[in-house]
Write an enzyme that holds these catalytic residues in place. Structure first.
Site, PDB file in Angstrom:
ATOM      1  N   HIS A   1       5.611  -6.045   8.009  1.00 13.79           N
ATOM      2  CA  HIS A   1       5.463  -7.603   8.407  1.00 13.79           C
ATOM      3  C   HIS A   1       5.822  -8.406   7.107  1.00 13.79           C
ATOM      4  O   HIS A   1       5.050  -8.972   6.813  1.00 13.79           O
ATOM      5  CB  HIS A   1       4.002  -7.839   8.698  1.00 13.79           C
ATOM      6  CG  HIS A   1       3.700  -7.454   9.999  1.00 13.79           C
ATOM      7  ND1 HIS A   1       2.620  -6.584  10.568  1.00 13.79           N
ATOM      8  CD2 HIS A   1       4.527  -7.189  11.292  1.00 13.79           C
ATOM      9  CE1 HIS A   1       2.476  -6.288  11.591  1.00 13.79           C
ATOM     10  NE2 HIS A   1       3.772  -6.651  12.328  1.00 13.79           N
TER      11      HIS A   1
ATOM     12  N   HIS B   1       2.958   1.723  11.057  1.00 13.39           N
ATOM     13  CA  HIS B   1       1.958   1.424  12.093  1.00 13.39           C
ATOM     14  C   HIS B   1       1.684   2.597  13.222  1.00 13.39           C
ATOM     15  O   HIS B   1       0.924   2.600  14.095  1.00 13.39           O
ATOM     16  CB  HIS B   1       2.247   0.216  12.927  1.00 13.39           C
ATOM     17  CG  HIS B   1       2.499  -1.084  12.208  1.00 13.39           C
ATOM     18  ND1 HIS B   1       1.174  -1.403  11.165  1.00 13.39           N
ATOM     19  CD2 HIS B   1       3.140  -2.092  12.287  1.00 13.39           C
ATOM     20  CE1 HIS B   1       1.660  -2.548  10.660  1.00 13.39           C
ATOM     21  NE2 HIS B   1       2.758  -3.064  11.146  1.00 13.39           N
TER      22      HIS B   1
ATOM     23  N   CYS C   1       0.868  -1.262   0.040  1.00 13.52           N
ATOM     24  CA  CYS C   1       0.032  -0.036  -0.041  1.00 13.52           C
ATOM     25  C   CYS C   1       0.789   1.244  -0.078  1.00 13.52           C
ATOM     26  O   CYS C   1       2.277   1.141   0.174  1.00 13.52           O
ATOM     27  CB  CYS C   1      -0.933  -0.046   1.161  1.00 13.52           C
ATOM     28  SG  CYS C   1       0.134  -0.002   2.563  1.00 13.52           S
TER      29      CYS C   1
ATOM     30  N   CYS D   1       2.170   6.088   9.105  1.00 14.75           N
ATOM     31  CA  CYS D   1       1.434   6.433   7.850  1.00 14.75           C
ATOM     32  C   CYS D   1       0.493   7.848   8.187  1.00 14.75           C
ATOM     33  O   CYS D   1      -0.236   7.596   9.228  1.00 14.75           O
ATOM     34  CB  CYS D   1       0.633   5.038   7.650  1.00 14.75           C
ATOM     35  SG  CYS D   1      -0.722   5.375   5.978  1.00 14.75           S
TER      36      CYS D   1
ATOM     37  N   SER E   1       0.945 -10.668  10.029  1.00 12.43           N
ATOM     38  CA  SER E   1       0.317  -9.605   9.205  1.00 12.43           C
ATOM     39  C   SER E   1      -1.135  -9.470   9.429  1.00 12.43           C
ATOM     40  O   SER E   1      -1.865 -10.384   8.959  1.00 12.43           O
ATOM     41  CB  SER E   1       0.728  -9.394   7.761  1.00 12.43           C
ATOM     42  OG  SER E   1      -0.265  -8.726   7.185  1.00 12.43           O
TER      43      SER E   1
ATOM     44  N   HIS F   1      -1.732  -5.691  18.246  1.00 13.03           N
ATOM     45  CA  HIS F   1      -1.156  -5.291  17.178  1.00 13.03           C
ATOM     46  C   HIS F   1      -0.716  -3.908  17.650  1.00 13.03           C
ATOM     47  O   HIS F   1      -1.165  -2.866  17.991  1.00 13.03           O
ATOM     48  CB  HIS F   1      -2.571  -4.932  15.937  1.00 13.03           C
ATOM     49  CG  HIS F   1      -1.816  -4.479  14.640  1.00 13.03           C
ATOM     50  ND1 HIS F   1      -1.188  -3.380  14.088  1.00 13.03           N
ATOM     51  CD2 HIS F   1      -1.514  -5.425  13.430  1.00 13.03           C
ATOM     52  CE1 HIS F   1      -0.694  -3.390  13.067  1.00 13.03           C
ATOM     53  NE2 HIS F   1      -0.983  -4.438  12.636  1.00 13.03           N
TER      54      HIS F   1
ATOM     55  N   CYS G   1      -8.577   2.025   6.238  1.00 15.89           N
ATOM     56  CA  CYS G   1      -8.065   2.471   5.172  1.00 15.89           C
ATOM     57  C   CYS G   1      -8.523   1.890   3.655  1.00 15.89           C
ATOM     58  O   CYS G   1      -9.020   0.884   3.827  1.00 15.89           O
ATOM     59  CB  CYS G   1      -6.619   2.140   5.105  1.00 15.89           C
ATOM     60  SG  CYS G   1      -5.632   2.262   3.835  1.00 15.89           S
TER      61      CYS G   1
ATOM     62  N   GLU H   1      -0.225  -0.900  15.845  1.00 13.19           N
ATOM     63  CA  GLU H   1      -1.138   0.075  15.547  1.00 13.19           C
ATOM     64  C   GLU H   1      -2.118   0.386  16.620  1.00 13.19           C
ATOM     65  O   GLU H   1      -2.309   1.308  16.994  1.00 13.19           O
ATOM     66  CB  GLU H   1      -1.810   0.109  14.205  1.00 13.19           C
ATOM     67  CG  GLU H   1      -2.461   1.270  13.554  1.00 13.19           C
ATOM     68  CD  GLU H   1      -3.510   1.272  12.586  1.00 13.19           C
ATOM     69  OE1 GLU H   1      -3.100   0.479  11.595  1.00 13.19           O
ATOM     70  OE2 GLU H   1      -4.542   1.582  12.592  1.00 13.19           O
TER      71      GLU H   1
ATOM     72  N   SER I   1       2.097  -5.736   2.766  1.00 14.54           N
ATOM     73  CA  SER I   1       3.400  -5.732   3.209  1.00 14.54           C
ATOM     74  C   SER I   1       4.138  -6.625   2.123  1.00 14.54           C
ATOM     75  O   SER I   1       5.291  -7.237   2.263  1.00 14.54           O
ATOM     76  CB  SER I   1       3.731  -6.239   4.690  1.00 14.54           C
ATOM     77  OG  SER I   1       2.935  -5.473   5.384  1.00 14.54           O
TER      78      SER I   1
HETATM   79  S1  SF4 Z   1      -3.269   3.032   6.709  1.00 12.53           S
HETATM   80 FE1  SF4 Z   1      -1.821   1.099   6.856  1.00 12.53          FE
HETATM   81  S2  SF4 Z   1      -2.880  -0.158   5.077  1.00 12.53           S
HETATM   82 FE2  SF4 Z   1      -3.582   1.965   4.860  1.00 12.53          FE
HETATM   83  S3  SF4 Z   1      -1.932   2.904   3.565  1.00 12.53           S
HETATM   84 FE3  SF4 Z   1      -1.486   3.290   5.663  1.00 12.53          FE
HETATM   85  S4  SF4 Z   1       0.085   1.691   6.111  1.00 12.53           S
HETATM   86 FE4  SF4 Z   1      -1.152   1.149   4.353  1.00 12.53          FE
END
Ligand code: SF4
Length: 285
Positions: free
Chosen positions: A41, A72, A12, A94, A225, A122, A197, A124, A269
């Protein structure tokens, strides 16, 4: 052999950005760079970066160099500790995860009780919950909902925010939201943030479609993952034969030969070359 590869397979935008930025920082810092937890991951990508000098550390206390915060994100305590110890951070969280941190912080300041849907262990979710304040609860499965309600009622708060991990299951998000909103009476104000997302959303929808029309579904990605595990769970509901693999070496060629129509999907990933190798192997049979 017919092989369908998902258009939304693989890296992504957030993962692509963190890999390219980590490579750039490794060059700038002559290979002296730490990363808090595995950058992504995926074993192959992580070991290739480790060969260039990246050191994976489990705690900010182990830092010897500048420290990369992966896509994350990290917990509030990590940022505070880095600040206290004057550790320089390269924050590759992100933007979509950062937006969630800002949202939960804002709602927490405005005295909302936060229901966070996510996998409890997790990274995140661990990061996000640390910005939620005490009036919050992580809901990973239906059994957690009652405990979350108990905590909400104890707090006497009448405003609720529902939000989730970016890679949470879309169908579970809808199911849990329905249960919560139906259980709360009109004295509660409920704000729902659809924070899954788009990349995750599209990948899950496409996985369901492909898994419904193939004889064998191959899901590629790291065993740890969370977004890849979701793709596996979606697939087993739609297809009788599903494999969860990391590379083409996990495949048994004689087993693959039994099928005429195979679907391939990969988590966020998974590098493109791994997907391509598996595709090439399948069409060669
Ligand atoms: S939120 Fe997570 S899945 Fe979505 S673009 Fe960002 S890293 Fe990638």
């Amino acid at each position: 052999m017919e092989v369908i590869v998902g258009k939304n397979c693989g890296f992504c935008a957030g993962v692509k950005y963190s890999i390219s930025k980590a490579e750039e920082e490794l060059q700038k810092n002559n290979g002296n760079l730490d990363c808090l937890g595995e950058l992504i991951h995926n074993k192959q990508v992580v070991s290739s970066l480790e060969n260039k000098g990246l050191r994976t550390i489990d705690s900010i206390n182990d830092a010897k160099n500048k420290v990369v915060i992966r896509a994350h994100g990290a917990s509030k305590e990590t940022y505070d500790l880095a600040n206290e110890k004057h550790i320089e951070l390269i924050d590759l969280t992100c933007p979509k995860v950062l937006k969630i941190h800002k949202t939960v912080e804002l709602f927490s300041k405005n005295n909302y009780f936060i229901f966070l849907f996510g996998i409890k262990d997790h990274p995140e979710t661990i990061g996000t919950i640390s910005f939620c304040g005490d009036n919050s609860y992580i809901i990973e499965n239906e059994n957690d909902i009652q405990n979350a309600f108990n905590k909400l009622y104890e707090s006497k708060i009448k405003k609720v925010l529902i939000i989730s991990q970016t890679t949470f299951s879309v169908s579970l998000f809808n199911e849990f939201t329905k249960i919560i909103t139906e259980a709360l009476d009109s004295s509660y104000e409920v704000h729902i943030e659809r924070s899954i997302c788009d990349a995750t959303n599209l990948r899950q929808q496409e996985t369901e479609k492909i898994a419904s029309v193939v004889e064998l579904m191959i899901i590629i990605g790291g065993k740890n993952s969370s977004n890849t595990k979701k793709l596996y769970e979606i697939s087993i509901k739609k297809c009788k034969n599903v494999l969860f693999i990391q590379t083409k070496d996990d495949l048994d060629i004689n087993y693959l030969k039994k099928f005429n129509k195979i679907g391939i999907m990969a988590g966020a990933s998974t590098p493109g070359y791994i997907i391509e190798e598996i595709y090439n192997l399948c069409i060669s049979l």
